[in-house]
Design a protein around this motif. Structure first.
Motif, PDB file in Angstrom:
ATOM      1  N   SER A   4       0.850  -1.187   0.000  1.00 42.91           N
ATOM      2  CA  SER A   4       0.000   0.000   0.000  1.00 42.91           C
ATOM      3  C   SER A   4       0.887   1.238   0.000  1.00 42.91           C
ATOM      4  N   THR A   8      -1.040   5.302   3.978  1.00 47.08           N
ATOM      5  CA  THR A   8      -2.228   4.460   4.118  1.00 47.08           C
ATOM      6  C   THR A   8      -2.568   4.291   5.598  1.00 47.08           C
ATOM      7  N   LYS A   9      -3.836   4.536   5.937  1.00 45.58           N
ATOM      8  CA  LYS A   9      -4.285   4.386   7.320  1.00 45.58           C
ATOM      9  C   LYS A   9      -4.289   2.916   7.717  1.00 45.58           C
ATOM     10  N   VAL A  10      -3.736   2.630   8.897  1.00 41.80           N
ATOM     11  CA  VAL A  10      -3.703   1.270   9.422  1.00 41.80           C
ATOM     12  C   VAL A  10      -4.800   1.091  10.466  1.00 41.80           C
ATOM     13  N   PHE A  39       6.089   3.797  10.467  1.00 44.23           N
ATOM     14  CA  PHE A  39       4.725   4.275  10.677  1.00 44.23           C
ATOM     15  C   PHE A  39       4.725   5.689  11.237  1.00 44.23           C
ATOM     16  N   SER A  48      -0.570   5.495  10.382  1.00 44.88           N
ATOM     17  CA  SER A  48      -0.491   5.296   8.937  1.00 44.88           C
ATOM     18  C   SER A  48       0.931   4.882   8.568  1.00 44.88           C
ATOM     19  N   THR A  49       1.066   4.359   7.365  1.00 42.34           N
ATOM     20  CA  THR A  49       2.373   3.881   6.905  1.00 42.34           C
ATOM     21  C   THR A  49       3.236   5.045   6.430  1.00 42.34           C
ATOM     22  N   VAL A  83       0.455  -5.441  13.670  1.00 42.90           N
ATOM     23  CA  VAL A  83       0.081  -5.229  12.274  1.00 42.90           C
ATOM     24  C   VAL A  83       0.373  -6.512  11.494  1.00 42.90           C
ATOM     25  N   LEU A  85       0.269  -7.956   7.750  1.00 40.40           N
ATOM     26  CA  LEU A  85       0.154  -7.550   6.350  1.00 40.40           C
ATOM     27  C   LEU A  85      -0.594  -8.609   5.550  1.00 40.40           C
TER      28      LEU A  85
END
Length: 147
Positions: A4, A8-10, A39, A48-49, A83, A85
């Motif tokens: 992503s 990108t929001k995690v 992050f 987010s990343t 997290v 993936l």
């Protein structure tokens, strides 16, 4: 999802503080290096990343972020964010050998095992499932060649 784009929001974490004024204002931060390098966490607790993350990279197999919520009076609370993936089909299968050679007798019985080839794909689940097929560079029917 792996790969992503950065930003990108995690997930969004949220802490509460029953104090008022400055003592009730919360700031969020990471206390582990992994969180700080890969992050971002903003003032609202949105994680987010900072970069694209590859699931097949061994460093990304177990991503654990430790988040600190700090109030204006210096009181802190901590939580852990794990997290995982999700896989994207971003890898092609790789054969274990570039070429397979074998000699067989001309009278070998039909249906005999001639050789076994192997390929691997680091993707997960159906993304890593491999199917094999034959094709011929010669203008011969493969059925005729194999029989």
């Amino acid at each position: 999802m792996e790969n992503s784009p950065p930003g990108t929001k995690v997930i969004e974490v949220s802490a509460t503080d029953e104090d008022s004024g400055l003592n009730g204002q919360i700031t969020y931060s990471f206390i582990n290096d992994l969180g700080k390098t890969k992050f971002n966490i903003d003032a609202d607790g949105v994680i987010s990343t900072l970069q694209r993350l590859d699931r097949e990279n061994p460093k990304n197999k177990d991503i654990v972020l430790t988040v600190m919520a700090l109030d204006g009076g210096g009181r802190a609370s901590f939580c852990t964010v794990r997290v995982v993936l999700a896989d994207e089909n971003d890898n092609a299968p790789q054969f274990r050998a570039m070429e397979y050679r074998m000699s067989i007798k001309s009278n070998v019985a039909k249906g005999s095992l001639v050789t076994q080839i192997q390929a691997t794909d680091p993707d997960a689940g159906s993304n890593g499932r491999i199917t094999y097929s034959l094709y011929s560079e010669a203008r011969l029917s493969l059925v005729d060649v194999l029989e």
